[in-house]
Design an enzyme around this catalytic site. Structure first.
Site, PDB file in Angstrom:
ATOM      1  N   HIS A 219      34.460  48.079  25.727  1.00 15.55           N
ATOM      2  CA  HIS A 219      33.781  47.072  24.919  1.00 15.55           C
ATOM      3  C   HIS A 219      33.470  47.558  23.503  1.00 15.55           C
ATOM      4  CE1 HIS A 219      33.436  44.816  28.586  1.00 15.55           C
ATOM      5  NE2 HIS A 219      32.753  43.858  28.011  1.00 15.55           N
ATOM      6  N   SER A 223      39.486  44.902  23.761  1.00 16.53           N
ATOM      7  CA  SER A 223      40.713  45.003  24.546  1.00 16.53           C
ATOM      8  C   SER A 223      41.927  45.143  23.636  1.00 16.53           C
ATOM      9  CB  SER A 223      40.884  43.768  25.430  1.00 16.53           C
ATOM     10  OG  SER A 223      39.825  43.656  26.356  1.00 16.53           O
ATOM     11  N   LYS A 247      42.103  32.854  34.396  1.00 13.09           N
ATOM     12  CA  LYS A 247      43.384  33.547  34.555  1.00 13.09           C
ATOM     13  C   LYS A 247      43.281  34.661  35.581  1.00 13.09           C
ATOM     14  CE  LYS A 247      47.186  35.152  31.656  1.00 13.09           C
ATOM     15  NZ  LYS A 247      47.649  35.346  30.263  1.00 13.09           N
ATOM     16  N   ASP A 248      42.183  35.404  35.535  1.00 15.19           N
ATOM     17  CA  ASP A 248      41.968  36.460  36.524  1.00 15.19           C
ATOM     18  C   ASP A 248      41.779  35.885  37.922  1.00 15.19           C
ATOM     19  OD1 ASP A 248      42.176  38.578  34.750  1.00 15.19           O
ATOM     20  OD2 ASP A 248      40.041  38.585  34.276  1.00 15.19           O
ATOM     21  N   GLU A 291      50.402  59.951  52.606  1.00 17.72           N
ATOM     22  CA  GLU A 291      50.509  58.513  52.367  1.00 17.72           C
ATOM     23  C   GLU A 291      51.460  58.251  51.210  1.00 17.72           C
ATOM     24  OE1 GLU A 291      49.637  56.465  54.547  1.00 17.72           O
ATOM     25  OE2 GLU A 291      47.536  55.903  54.421  1.00 17.72           O
TER      26      GLU A 291
END
Length: 429
Positions: A219, A223, A247-248, A291
């Site tokens: 912040h 972004s 959108k998320d 894994e």
């Protein structure tokens, strides 16, 4: 980043006014994800994966806390307690499969998030601290996932713990005492299981704390975006809510479809069948494998098969495995190109795709038996991996001729037409 056109939180209800004066939590939330946080208007769906990673962490913590209520961290009954969860605890099978597949989903999301950062050079100034904290989060994730893999106390859990902790013995002088200190003995047993369970429970909360720092650091400069061009005017941004929450939300819905398809229809597809056999120190599995999300680094570890001068092959493999991640810390200074986005760097883009293929090849070799052909391919792929970051990236940054950048984010979205630009400005306002 302070935007002069950002909206400020102004509570109207008396209760909210009082709360804002005493504990300004609503203001904090509004400034973090609401209209008080303008975001570049051109973010694509690759920017959804940060939110998805946060969702995966919350999912893992919630399911993990409930599973811990029924799990017994004792080498004598750990395997049976997992079977008890699967068979006798109400919805225990769902919690266990959700947690196990949630770990894989978490790594899928984070790997895409990292490679998005590689392509769009999200590690460059002024966002170096965001990137560095992200690498710390990834290292903590790997430690947490390894310790969680040990907890079912099946064959692969036991022997995976023995092999991975055995890597510390390659460190000169302090290696073996360090290994014994980690295990609480000479081999994985009750002491090791208790330690791994405690750390596996604790580390997700440490990850959450570092994620808070990660978001806080984000912040400050704001972004990044697919063009790599910084925000210049109000029309370059839109409020995070409702534009990117919607959108998320769509991205989260698509993610959940795939995630629950795995949980309900293929819950064991990414696991190893030997882990449904109780741990037996006297029976070594034919093929010990971690894994899938560790496979690229496991391939780098196994790529070193011969001693070099006074350095044992095992030590070189351990150093190379850890260096494969630690080299990411230096990316902000290795890549000196003034252009961030790979969309405007044609030569960089070609080598980026080669890197993606190289990592996939490493992953395939890491999950394959330690046969000559796979070891040879691992050696070639590991060599290219380090060449990419340490040699190719700096050279490309110095010799490449990037394509012209748009003047602003608005121009990249709406074009150079003045009427379109003005229209975009009025829409954002």
């Amino acid at each position: 980043m302070s935007f002069p056109w950002a909206k400020h939180y102004k509570p109207s209800h008396p209760l909210m006014v009082w709360l804002d004066e005493k504990l300004p939590l609503p203001r904090f939330v509004y400034n973090a994800i609401g209209g008080g946080y303008p975001v570049p208007r051109n973010l694509n769906y690759f920017w959804n994966f940060g939110v998805l990673a946060g969702f995966c962490l919350v999912l893992q913590i919630l399911t993990g806390v409930i599973l811990a209520m029924h799990y017994a961290a004792n080498s004598g009954v750990a395997f049976d307690s997992v079977e008890h969860i699967m068979r006798d605890v109400n919805w225990g099978w769902l919690l266990r499969y959700a947690h196990a597949n949630g770990a894989s989903a978490f790594f899928v999301v984070v790997y895409i998030h990292i490679f998005r950062g590689f392509f769009y050079s999200s590690y460059k100034a002024p966002r170096e601290m965001i990137w560095l904290l992200g690498v710390v989060i990834f290292l903590l994730m790997m430690a947490t996932a390894f310790m969680g893999y040990v907890l079912p106390w099946g064959q692969m859990s036991f022997w995976g713990a023995k092999v991975i902790t055995g890597l510390f013995s390659a460190i000169p002088i302090v290696g073996e005492p360090l290994q014994q200190w980690l295990l609480g003995g000479f081999s994985p047993d009750n002491a090791a299981l208790n330690r791994f369970f405690s750390l596996h429970f604790l580390l997700p909360f440490v990850i959450a704390a570092v994620i808070v720092l990660h978001i806080w650091a984000l912040h400050i400069p704001g972004s990044s975006n697919p063009t790599g061009v910084e925000v210049k005017q109000e029309s370059d941004t839109v409020p995070f809510h409702p534009y990117y929450t919607a959108k998320d939300g769509f991205g989260l819905g698509v993610f959940l479809l795939g995630y629950f398809a795995m949980v309900f229809f293929f819950p064991n597809a990414l696991g190893h069948p030997d882990n449904y056999i109780a741990a037996n120190p006297l029976s070594t599995p034919a093929h010990i494998v971690p894994e899938w999300y560790f496979w690229p680094f496991y391939a780098i570890l196994r790529a070193f098969t011969a001693d070099f001068l006074f350095i044992p092959a095992k030590l070189m493999g351990v150093l190379a495995m850890f260096s494969a991640i630690l080299v990411w810390f230096f990316l902000p200074w290795l890549d000196t190109s003034p252009v961030r986005s790979g969309n405007y760097r044609p030569l960089f883009r070609k080598f980026f795709y080669l890197l993606v293929i190289d990592v996939l090849v490493l992953g395939y070799c890491g999950g394959s038996p330690a046969e000559t052909k796979y070891v040879l391919i691992s050696q070639i792929a590991a060599t290219y991996y380090f060449l990419h970051f340490l040699v190719i990236l700096p050279i490309v940054a110095s010799v490449e001729k990037p394509q012209p950048l748009p003047f602003s984010i608005t121009e990249a979205v709406l074009g150079t037409d003045e009427a379109a630009t003005l229209s975009g400005a009025s829409t954002a306002a």
